[in-house]
Design an enzyme around this catalytic site. Structure first.
Site, PDB file in Angstrom:
ATOM      1  N   LYS A  54       9.974   3.530  -6.052  1.00 29.05           N
ATOM      2  CA  LYS A  54       8.898   3.507  -5.051  1.00 29.05           C
ATOM      3  C   LYS A  54       8.796   2.131  -4.407  1.00 29.05           C
ATOM      4  O   LYS A  54       8.463   2.004  -3.229  1.00 29.05           O
ATOM      5  CB  LYS A  54       7.554   3.893  -5.685  1.00 29.05           C
ATOM      6  CG  LYS A  54       7.117   5.292  -5.408  1.00 29.05           C
ATOM      7  CD  LYS A  54       7.784   6.384  -6.189  1.00 29.05           C
ATOM      8  CE  LYS A  54       9.102   6.851  -5.710  1.00 29.05           C
ATOM      9  NZ  LYS A  54       9.827   7.680  -6.673  1.00 29.05           N
ATOM     10  N   ALA A 189      15.362  15.168  -6.266  1.00 31.84           N
ATOM     11  CA  ALA A 189      14.458  14.061  -5.925  1.00 31.84           C
ATOM     12  C   ALA A 189      15.198  12.726  -5.902  1.00 31.84           C
ATOM     13  O   ALA A 189      15.047  11.935  -4.964  1.00 31.84           O
ATOM     14  CB  ALA A 189      13.293  14.025  -6.923  1.00 31.84           C
ATOM     15  N   HIS A 450     -12.544  14.960   8.746  1.00 29.16           N
ATOM     16  CA  HIS A 450     -11.814  14.789   9.994  1.00 29.16           C
ATOM     17  C   HIS A 450     -11.916  13.347  10.434  1.00 29.16           C
ATOM     18  O   HIS A 450     -12.983  12.761  10.336  1.00 29.16           O
ATOM     19  CB  HIS A 450     -12.412  15.698  11.064  1.00 29.16           C
ATOM     20  CG  HIS A 450     -11.799  15.499  12.418  1.00 29.16           C
ATOM     21  ND1 HIS A 450     -10.550  16.008  12.732  1.00 29.16           N
ATOM     22  CD2 HIS A 450     -12.244  14.835  13.505  1.00 29.16           C
ATOM     23  CE1 HIS A 450     -10.263  15.672  13.986  1.00 29.16           C
ATOM     24  NE2 HIS A 450     -11.267  14.958  14.464  1.00 29.16           N
TER      25      HIS A 450
END
Lengths: 471, 401
Positions: A54, A189, A450
């Site tokens: 990562k 992956a 939102h």
């Protein structure tokens, strides 16, 4: 030593995300705990897997964002380049910091950390060897959490290690350089993540996957979309393809790749083997004390994770079942609780999230559409493309979609499958939905903030219900 | 457009099965015209068109069961078309009580069982599965975190109901077990009796009734032109009078109150081919024993022919279960909720009885056992009530008025 005296209530063998979590939970519940680790705290996940990859992905993405900054109206004068050493150093710092964190947690929870390699003497005793010195330790219960290691998948003609240009994922997280040309075998992956990294850092990458889509363990639609996105970025994605053989050249390998009956020869500096792991069970005398092994690892009796020896449990990769850090951790918590509280509760694997950290990200939980159908469900699906969202447009993350898989009669949520920006951070909604037995109706009753990418989940459920607002 | 919904054809009806469409999509129908047949809990009912127009958008195929109030088709006037997404929406909110198609029972409309109004901790899926299976979710025991009711709990409850059929006695190993699927009536009986036994605290009181005088009277009736009157008719009449005398037994538990009914409507359990039906003799307080006798005969006959109207099985305020013809010494009955009591009638038989003057005589006696809802009545009241019935049966001339 009298026969019924123990050094600890629980000895955990292996300090990866399964073992260290199990140890901490057992200690929190009041047990005396010893952890035996032959290498680094944090295991594969922290040292060679999830975390370092990562970190490399983050550097790659930062570089790519700068390269494409003009799209967002940011002008860069002068040369943009990468400092590969700095990238690797940063990654290393992240890893060592986290590793130290695990050590701190052990101290805080008064967990005895023993370095060395464990071998069973009897079902309550291990002998730990470190630098030729052996120490015997006894415990009432053991948790086997040794994890797994990469293996070299046999490819005809392909021999050697990192120096010869044959890398495993262990090498790929500690890369000595960015290869000019690279072939990655396996579109799971590991394969797709390193395709993104090395392609993004400037390598010419060919990705070879045997199945008809990349990430074949996930819903087919996700693999199709990710394959398309990786191709757009320049990765040579070959699906339904095989690496038949390799020939050594002066600087690397000539790879014979067959796709749909046609064979081509691709010359590369490095072949990265992105498939194959093996449970770490060798040399521990497990079979001698009655712990049964199968082809892929330690055999467990049921989902309470007991082995064939009643006081010995196994969690994580070593069981050869689901090889995911978060599953190992959950199993560790379950087993630690079962041991200390004398329970025999079973793991529930109904809602195991699965994440892939490419750009765009991929995340999935529950049943894929084809799994649901093959299990006999009458299936209804809903889908919503991110491009229909205000947040996606504003941030420039319009690629990808959300797909929901539900059962028709009751509307039970069976699966949530997503490809797009930030979807790995959105998958817990699907985990909660499945674990709490949500239905389509209960999902669409939930107000989604939102503007967020997660609105696409609401819209996909609305779509399954036949009325997405923005579709 | 007019929606055709699954009509509520009586108070107890919660769902109906579409047996047959008598009209096809595109057929013009008049208001009130019969367009299909529906199987309710207990009877086959005609589905009438709620308006005029062309039948369209049939949502419920033959054989499917849907809750009351759910749209099952549409009637379109000229120029109208089905709305977009017709049939894809959620069923109409079940809270919207549709108008009953059948006029409810007079005065004593069947009271609805007290439903828990508090929040039920259950997963959405568990609620859905319970709803579709017709199970009261609040009655299911939860095993999820903090007692939350999850899908497996509802599945277990459904399983439990279906296994409550007495299993065939274990016989020679060679004989295979047979799994008999529940018919509709069996399922309803299973659900109702389970609910009653689980939710109503029963207590039982038994007395022995001397039938000598009734037997004498019956002989007298037999010789009359108007024909026979059965022991059961006497029992119904005796119960009716006892309920008038003791209105607290002609009642139902209402959660925060007890409702005493103004009318005495007695349900008379009748065995039918595939189970048990309870037709209701209404307004018993105003009926003579002859009228009761006639009414019971009519209703039981209809029940056995499958011709009972839903309304003829609703609105009971008290029930009687008679096994007199089945040669039993004594039994207890499950209260026909929401009634507060039921009386179980056993077989009359000749036994030696100690009569006045400490002499022994051979007499005809039978046991009757009352089952009472302890939330409504206490033991003393139950004993008093069952003794009033006995007194009437042993002094039957009071029943002739």
């Amino acid at each position: 030593m009298p026969k019924d005296s123990f050094d600890s209530d629980v000895i955990v063998i292996g300090a990866g995300p399964g073992g260290y979590v199990a140890a901490i939970r057992a200690a929190q519940l009041g047990a005396t705990v010893t952890v035996v680790e032959k290498e680094y705290l944090g295991g594969t996940c922290l040292n060679w897997g999830c975390i370092p990859s990562k970190a490399l992905i983050a550097s790659t993405e930062a570089y790519q964002n700068v390269l494409h900054a003009d799209k967002m109206g940011v002008k860069i004068d002068g040369k943009v380049s990468i400092d590969f050493d700095a990238i690797v150093k940063r990654k290393e710092k992240v890893v060592t910091t986290l590793r130290g964190g695990v050590g701190m947690l052990f101290k805080k929870n008064k967990i005895n950390h023993v370095e060395g390699f464990a071998k069973f003497v009897d079902k309550n005793t291990i002998s730990v060897e470190k630098d030729g010195k052996k120490t015997k330790l006894r415990a009432k219960n053991f948790i086997l959490a040794m994890g797994s290691s990469v293996i070299y998948l046999p490819v005809p003609g392909l021999e050697g290690g990192q120096k010869e240009g044959v890398w495993t994922s262990d090498d790929a997280v500690n890369p000595p350089f960015v290869p000019k040309k690279m072939l990655i075998l396996g579109g799971g992956a590991v394969g797709v993540e390193f395709s993104y990294v090395f392609n993004g850092l400037g390598a010419d990458v060919t990705l070879v996957e045997m199945m008809p889509t990349v990430i074949p363990m996930m819903d087919e639609d996700l693999g199709k979309e990710l394959g398309k996105q990786l191709k757009k970025q320049g990765v040579g994605v070959k699906v339904g393809a095989s690496l038949d053989k390799c020939e050594k050249t002066k600087n690397g390998w000539k790879c014979h790749v067959t796709t749909g009956g046609k064979t081509e020869v691709i010359e590369v500096d490095v072949v990265l083997l992105g498939v194959g792991r093996k449970a770490n069970t060798d040399g521990m005398a497990l079979d001698k004390i009655g712990v049964k092994l199968h082809r892929r690892g330690v055999e467990i009796v049921d989902d309470s994770l007991k082995t064939h020896v009643g006081n010995i449990y196994a969690i994580g990769d070593v069981t050869g079942r689901i090889q995911l850090a978060h599953v190992a951790s959950a199993e560790g918590v379950r087993v630690a609780t079962n041991i200390v509280k004398g329970e025999a509760k079973q793991m529930d694997y109904k809602a195991v999230p699965n994440c892939v950290y490419t750009v765009p990200e991929v995340a999935s939980v529950g049943l894929s559409e084809s799994e649901a159908k093959s299990q006999g469900y009458e299936v209804v699906t809903g889908r919503f493309d991110f491009r229909g969202l205000g947040k996606a447009m504003a941030t420039g993350h319009i690629d990808g979609f959300v797909k929901v898989v539900c059962e028709k009669k009751y509307g039970e949520v069976l699966g949530l499958h997503m490809v797009g920006a930030h979807v790995t951070d959105m998958i817990p909604e699907g985990v909660a939905a499945i674990n709490l037995e949500a239905t389509i109706e209960s999902m669409i009753d939930m107000i989604h903030a939102h503007p967020t990418m997660a609105e696409a989940i609401l819209e996909a459920f609305e779509d399954a219900h036949g009325m997405a607002i923005h579709k | 457009m007019t929606e055709v919904i699954m009509p509520k054809m009586g108070d107890g009806m919660e769902e109906g099965t579409l047996l047959e469409w008598l009209k096809n999509e595109g057929d013009s129908v008049k208001s009130g015209e019969v367009i299909g047949n529906i199987q309710t809990d207990k009877a086959v009912m005609e589905l009438e068109a709620p308006g005029k127009g062309k039948l369209a958008g049939i949502l419920v195929p033959v054989g499917e069961t849907v809750p009351v109030g759910v749209p099952i088709a549409a009637l379109l006037k000229d120029g109208e078309s089905l709305p977009d997404g017709w049939g894809s929406g959620a069923p109409a909110a079940p809270a919207a009580e549709p108008e009953p198609a059948v006029v409810a029972a007079p005065v004593a409309a069947a009271p609805v069982a007290a439903k828990s109004t508090g929040r039920v901790k259950a997963s959405p899926l568990a609620k859905k599965v319970a709803e579709k299976a017709g199970i009261e979710i609040a009655a299911v025991a939860g095993t999820g975190p903090g007692g939350r009711i999850v899908e497996r709990d509802v599945r277990a409850a459904i399983e439990q109901q279906s296994t409550r059929i007495p299993a065939a006695p274990p016989v020679a190993a060679a004989a295979e077990d047979i799994k008999v699927p529940l018919n509709h009536l069996r399922g309803i009986i299973a659900q109702r009796t389970l609910e009653s036994k689980q939710q109503v605290p029963h207590f039982y009181v038994t007395v022995e009734v001397d039938l000598e005088r009734i037997e004498t009277l019956r002989q007298a009736f037999k010789e009359e032109e108007s024909g026979k009157v059965s022991v059961n008719d006497f029992v119904v009449k005796a119960c009716a009078k006892a309920l008038v005398d003791m209105p607290e037994a002609n009642a139902t538990y209402g959660g925060d109150h007890v409702l005493q009914f103004g009318s005495v409507n007695i349900g008379v359990a009748a065995a039918v081919d595939d189970g048990l039906l309870v037709p209701v003799v209404k307004g018993c307080e105003n009926l003579t024993i002859r009228q009761i006798s006639q009414s019971v005969r009519d209703l039981v006959g209809k029940a056995r022919d499958g011709r009972l109207l839903p309304d003829e099985m609703q609105g009971s305020t008290f029930s009687i279960s008679n096994m007199g013809m089945l040669n039993v010494d004594n039994f207890t009955a499950i209260i026909n909720a929401p009634n507060a009591a039921i009386v179980a009638i056993s077989t009359a038989k000749r036994v030696p009885v100690v009569v006045s003057d400490d002499e022994i005589e051979i007499r005809t006696v039978m046991n009757i056992t009352g089952s009472f809802d302890h939330r409504v009545l206490d033991g003393a009241s139950g004993a008093k009530f069952i003794n009033i019935i006995r007194d009437y049966l042993e002094s039957p001339t009071h029943l002739l008025s």
